[in-house]
Write a protein that holds these residues in place. Structure first.
Motif, mmCIF file in Angstrom:
data_model
loop_
_atom_site.group_PDB
_atom_site.id
_atom_site.type_symbol
_atom_site.label_atom_id
_atom_site.label_comp_id
_atom_site.label_asym_id
_atom_site.label_seq_id
_atom_site.Cartn_x
_atom_site.Cartn_y
_atom_site.Cartn_z
ATOM 1 N N MET A 1 0.843 -1.199 0.000
ATOM 2 C CA MET A 1 0.000 0.000 0.000
ATOM 3 C C MET A 1 0.875 1.245 0.000
ATOM 4 O O MET A 1 1.849 1.339 0.756
ATOM 5 C CB MET A 1 -0.892 0.005 1.255
ATOM 6 C CG MET A 1 -1.723 1.264 1.394
ATOM 7 S SD MET A 1 -2.656 1.308 2.924
ATOM 8 C CE MET A 1 -3.475 2.893 2.758
ATOM 9 N N ASP A 2 0.557 2.192 -0.843
ATOM 10 C CA ASP A 2 1.306 3.437 -0.894
ATOM 11 C C ASP A 2 0.519 4.520 -0.171
ATOM 12 O O ASP A 2 -0.709 4.489 -0.109
ATOM 13 C CB ASP A 2 1.556 3.857 -2.344
ATOM 14 C CG ASP A 2 2.649 4.905 -2.436
ATOM 15 O OD1 ASP A 2 3.403 5.046 -1.452
ATOM 16 O OD2 ASP A 2 2.727 5.576 -3.470
ATOM 17 N N ILE A 3 1.246 5.487 0.388
ATOM 18 C CA ILE A 3 0.604 6.594 1.093
ATOM 19 C C ILE A 3 1.031 7.905 0.444
ATOM 20 O O ILE A 3 2.123 8.027 -0.119
ATOM 21 C CB ILE A 3 0.965 6.602 2.592
ATOM 22 C CG1 ILE A 3 2.486 6.654 2.770
ATOM 23 C CG2 ILE A 3 0.383 5.390 3.295
ATOM 24 C CD1 ILE A 3 2.912 6.867 4.201
ATOM 25 N N THR A 4 0.160 8.888 0.530
ATOM 26 C CA THR A 4 0.443 10.178 -0.088
ATOM 27 C C THR A 4 1.151 11.132 0.855
ATOM 28 O O THR A 4 1.883 12.017 0.419
ATOM 29 C CB THR A 4 -0.857 10.833 -0.565
ATOM 30 O OG1 THR A 4 -1.750 10.989 0.557
ATOM 31 C CG2 THR A 4 -1.533 9.980 -1.630
ATOM 32 N N ARG A 30 9.489 10.522 4.502
ATOM 33 C CA ARG A 30 8.632 11.093 3.465
ATOM 34 C C ARG A 30 8.645 12.619 3.555
ATOM 35 O O ARG A 30 8.394 13.185 4.622
ATOM 36 C CB ARG A 30 7.195 10.583 3.620
ATOM 37 C CG ARG A 30 7.055 9.086 3.382
ATOM 38 C CD ARG A 30 7.466 8.705 1.973
ATOM 39 N NE ARG A 30 7.377 7.292 1.721
ATOM 40 C CZ ARG A 30 6.315 6.690 1.180
ATOM 41 N NH1 ARG A 30 5.255 7.412 0.856
ATOM 42 N NH2 ARG A 30 6.324 5.388 0.970
ATOM 43 N N HIS A 53 -5.413 7.258 2.531
ATOM 44 C CA HIS A 53 -4.136 7.288 1.822
ATOM 45 C C HIS A 53 -3.063 8.042 2.606
ATOM 46 O O HIS A 53 -1.971 8.279 2.090
ATOM 47 C CB HIS A 53 -4.312 7.919 0.445
ATOM 48 C CG HIS A 53 -5.270 7.173 -0.419
ATOM 49 N ND1 HIS A 53 -5.031 5.892 -0.871
ATOM 50 C CD2 HIS A 53 -6.502 7.522 -0.896
ATOM 51 C CE1 HIS A 53 -6.052 5.480 -1.591
ATOM 52 N NE2 HIS A 53 -6.957 6.445 -1.628
ATOM 53 N N ILE A 154 6.973 1.684 7.270
ATOM 54 C CA ILE A 154 6.896 1.800 5.815
ATOM 55 C C ILE A 154 7.041 0.438 5.156
ATOM 56 O O ILE A 154 6.319 0.110 4.194
ATOM 57 C CB ILE A 154 7.968 2.776 5.300
ATOM 58 C CG1 ILE A 154 7.616 4.199 5.730
ATOM 59 C CG2 ILE A 154 8.104 2.701 3.789
ATOM 60 C CD1 ILE A 154 6.288 4.707 5.196
ATOM 61 N N ASP A 155 7.946 -0.393 5.659
ATOM 62 C CA ASP A 155 8.115 -1.742 5.100
ATOM 63 C C ASP A 155 6.824 -2.543 5.218
ATOM 64 O O ASP A 155 6.442 -3.270 4.286
ATOM 65 C CB ASP A 155 9.245 -2.478 5.820
ATOM 66 C CG ASP A 155 10.622 -1.920 5.472
ATOM 67 O OD1 ASP A 155 10.721 -1.200 4.464
ATOM 68 O OD2 ASP A 155 11.578 -2.207 6.220
ATOM 69 N N LEU A 157 3.752 -1.340 5.373
ATOM 70 C CA LEU A 157 2.766 -0.799 4.442
ATOM 71 C C LEU A 157 3.036 -1.256 3.011
ATOM 72 O O LEU A 157 2.114 -1.583 2.268
ATOM 73 C CB LEU A 157 2.768 0.724 4.512
ATOM 74 C CG LEU A 157 2.056 1.363 5.709
ATOM 75 C CD1 LEU A 157 2.306 2.865 5.739
ATOM 76 C CD2 LEU A 157 0.568 1.073 5.675
ATOM 77 N N LYS A 158 4.304 -1.291 2.629
ATOM 78 C CA LYS A 158 4.657 -1.689 1.268
ATOM 79 C C LYS A 158 4.306 -3.142 0.984
ATOM 80 O O LYS A 158 3.933 -3.506 -0.132
ATOM 81 C CB LYS A 158 6.152 -1.459 1.026
ATOM 82 C CG LYS A 158 6.534 -0.004 0.871
ATOM 83 C CD LYS A 158 8.033 0.136 0.632
ATOM 84 C CE LYS A 158 8.427 1.584 0.407
ATOM 85 N NZ LYS A 158 9.902 1.731 0.230
#
Length: 263
Positions: A1-4, A30, A53, A154-155, A157-158
């Protein structure tokens, strides 16, 4: 999943939760990171909406094994519409008890999905040069661990095809005390120059801006921000239950606790 973007929220009267939050933000890495400091009374009146997001990170100190009760009102106007969230509590080297579970439950109740949780150590609010408890924490090692935690978020989520809530320690009902001591414990000596900084840093507006010796005991949350930030070192603790607690903490909580992750 990517986040904005990343929404980094912290409540930090003495700067420990802020330091942990900033470390986590560096680990997340980020540029679209927004920091929201809800330490001041005015900031907690602002509502916040987070989308699915956006990654929400909330860092708060532990007060008597619980999330600070004064955050209840702000949490009621938080809207997290299916957004992934990381919940972080910072304790003063004693125990975080049910605070992390309470925070994850509250975030879930606002619509967020707590995918990560962590506990970190910060210098206890009652700590002083004479009676130190977790002095100087979070230190550089703690900050490096915070950065590592950010990278792990982050890992996760990815690699996640579907967001699932993390399990964290604690029991419900949470128990413990949510009402803090109503006690006259702050001393002010002749070095006070009435600069007003103590009133500025008080997270509940308990210090009289015109007379720094005036403290509203019912509003005060014993965070000691006014003591720790006084440039003249004019503020301290009077003998009494708060100072007695500082003595106990100094005696019983010497073994350094370490941060914990839940992912």
């Amino acid at each position: 999943m990517d986040i904005t973007s990343v929404i980094m929220v912290y409540f930090s009267p003495t700067g420990t939760s802020k330091a942990v939050a900033e470390g986590i933000a560096r680990g997340i890495g980020r540029p679209e990171t927004v920091f929201i400091d809800i330490t001041s009374p005015g900031a907690r009146k602002e509502s916040l909406s987070v989308s699915e997001h956006e990654l929400l990170v909330i860092a708060v100190p532990v007060y008597m094994g619980r999330v600070p009760a004064l955050l209840n009102e702000w949490m009621r106007v938080l809207r997290a519409e299916g957004s992934p969230a990381a919940c972080v509590v910072v304790c003063g080297n004693r125990a975080y008890e049910n605070a992390l579970l309470e925070l994850t439950d509250r975030v879930a109740g606002c619509g967020g999905i707590p995918i990560a949780g962590a506990s970190f150590i910060g210098e206890h609010s009652f700590s002083s040069a004479d009676l130190p408890t977790a002095e100087g924490r979070p230190d550089q090692h703690d900050v490096c661990i915070a950065e590592s935690f950010g990278r792990k978020i982050i890992d996760k989520l990815k690699s996640a095809s579907e967001l699932t809530a993390v399990e964290v320690p604690g029991t419900s009902p949470y128990g413990g005390m949510t009402k803090l001591w109503d006690v006259d414990f702050i001393s002010v000596n002749d070095q006070c120059v009435q600069c007003g900084l103590c009133a500025e840093v008080c997270p509940v507006g308990a210090v009289d801006s015109e007379n720094s010796r005036g403290v509203d005991l019912e509003m005060c949350i014993t965070c000691c921000a006014c003591i720790k930030t006084c440039p003249q070192h004019a503020r301290g603790m009077k003998p009494g239950p708060v100072n007695d607690a500082a003595v106990r903490l100094n005696s019983l909580c010497k073994e350094p606790m370490q941060p914990e992750f839940f992912l």
